[in-house]
Design an enzyme around this catalytic site. Structure first.
Site, PDB file in Angstrom:
ATOM      1  N   LEU A 124      -3.935  -4.286  15.000  1.00 41.85           N
ATOM      2  CA  LEU A 124      -2.933  -5.238  15.479  1.00 41.85           C
ATOM      3  C   LEU A 124      -2.304  -5.811  14.212  1.00 41.85           C
ATOM      4  O   LEU A 124      -3.002  -6.393  13.379  1.00 41.85           O
ATOM      5  CB  LEU A 124      -3.590  -6.332  16.329  1.00 41.85           C
ATOM      6  CG  LEU A 124      -2.658  -7.209  17.178  1.00 41.85           C
ATOM      7  CD1 LEU A 124      -1.801  -6.377  18.121  1.00 41.85           C
ATOM      8  CD2 LEU A 124      -3.446  -8.236  17.963  1.00 41.85           C
ATOM      9  N   ASP A 125      -1.001  -5.599  14.041  1.00 43.34           N
ATOM     10  CA  ASP A 125      -0.323  -5.951  12.796  1.00 43.34           C
ATOM     11  C   ASP A 125      -0.525  -7.407  12.405  1.00 43.34           C
ATOM     12  O   ASP A 125      -0.732  -8.264  13.259  1.00 43.34           O
ATOM     13  CB  ASP A 125       1.191  -5.693  12.923  1.00 43.34           C
ATOM     14  CG  ASP A 125       1.506  -4.234  13.166  1.00 43.34           C
ATOM     15  OD1 ASP A 125       0.699  -3.392  12.770  1.00 43.34           O
ATOM     16  OD2 ASP A 125       2.563  -3.962  13.759  1.00 43.34           O
ATOM     17  N   ILE A 126      -0.375  -7.677  11.109  1.00 41.37           N
ATOM     18  CA  ILE A 126      -0.555  -9.034  10.582  1.00 41.37           C
ATOM     19  C   ILE A 126       0.401 -10.030  11.242  1.00 41.37           C
ATOM     20  O   ILE A 126       0.042 -11.185  11.475  1.00 41.37           O
ATOM     21  CB  ILE A 126      -0.376  -9.033   9.038  1.00 41.37           C
ATOM     22  CG1 ILE A 126      -0.795 -10.390   8.460  1.00 41.37           C
ATOM     23  CG2 ILE A 126       1.044  -8.655   8.635  1.00 41.37           C
ATOM     24  CD1 ILE A 126      -0.957 -10.383   6.970  1.00 41.37           C
ATOM     25  N   SER A 128       1.528  -9.807  14.295  1.00 37.70           N
ATOM     26  CA  SER A 128       1.370  -9.741  15.759  1.00 37.70           C
ATOM     27  C   SER A 128       0.163 -10.569  16.177  1.00 37.70           C
ATOM     28  O   SER A 128      -0.733 -10.833  15.372  1.00 37.70           O
ATOM     29  CB  SER A 128       1.179  -8.294  16.216  1.00 37.70           C
ATOM     30  OG  SER A 128       2.285  -7.503  15.852  1.00 37.70           O
TER      31      SER A 128
END
Length: 257
Positions: A124-126, A128
């Site tokens: 899960l992207d930074i 997001s």
């Protein structure tokens, strides 16, 4: 008359994973501990097995597996999923007694040993937020991020289109929405079909069965949309629900992805 070809063999750790008993890494640990027998003999590391081989696992391995935890974290923006990078903290640092959600119905108690080998099952992207799964259980990791995984992941994605930041739905062409659903490629490889619909005039709902790096942001860029906010709300049958931002809970005994 030539001899018939010998039956194909498979590495034992791969075979154990294919049987759904554990991950390959976990299989190697079991083999090293002498917990796996093949046709009655204690198995060795790197051993090849035939399809008809009788594989037995010591109850000690099952006992160890029963103690493994899977944790559901509501990841805030600013934390990376895996290893620390560029000065940013990994999400696992949020897993501590004081951030354990009081609404957790599992009745499990936190212990520092639960952090050993706890790893994210998916990214899960930074920038997001939302549901991140951290697990000690190789079976869970394989189900969520294995090569053949088809588990759905659902996201709510706030977008803008050029100068349009409100009622984007009215301005954005339907053909763009159709391309998001099917027809885009990333890194030279076509994407699997996705479910994409408007949740409200500024927010799209994506349901994906794959997880390429920064996939949704890159998909949106390809059709001229800019992601303003991204939140994962479901993985398989498990939802984020009422879990507060920055807090975590255990995957319950009756829950599965």
């Amino acid at each position: 008359m030539s001899d018939s070809a010998p039956p194909p063999t498979t590495r034992l750790n791969k075979r154990l994973a294919e049987l759904g008993l554990c991950s390959r890494r976990e299989a190697d640990e079991w083999i090293a501990r002498g917990w796996v027998r093949v046709d009655g003999q204690v198995a060795g590391m790197g051993q090849q097995v035939e399809p008809t081989a009788r594989i037995e696992v010591d109850p000690a391995a099952r006992g160890q597996q029963a103690q493994q935890v899977t944790i559901l974290l509501h990841k805030p923006v600013g934390y990376v999923s895996g290893q620390a990078e560029d000065g940013y903290q990994p999400a696992v640092t949020l897993v501590q007694a004081r951030s354990h959600w009081r609404g957790d119905g599992s009745r499990q108690r936190f212990a520092p040993a639960q952090l050993r080998g706890l790893a994210p099952a998916g990214r899960l992207d930074i920038d997001s937020t939302g549901l991140l799964v951290l697990t000690q259980d190789g079976r869970v990791a394989r189900r969520l991020i294995g090569e053949d995984s088809e588990v759905e992941k659902e996201y709510l994605v706030r977008v803008s289109w050029g100068e349009v930041a409100s009622d984007v739905q009215s301005a954005f062409p339907p053909a763009g929405l159709a391309r998001l659903r099917h027809g885009l490629s990333l890194d030279g490889r076509p994407l699997k079909r996705a479910r994409v619909d408007w949740q409200n005039p500024e927010q799209l709902r994506f349901v994906l069965t794959e997880g390429r790096k920064r996939q949704i942001r890159r998909m949106c860029e390809l059709v001229g949309l800019k992601v303003v906010g991204l939140k994962r709300v479901r993985i398989g049958r498990v939802t984020l629900g009422q879990l507060p931002l920055g807090q975590w809970r255990y995957l319950g005994p009756h829950e599965s992805f």
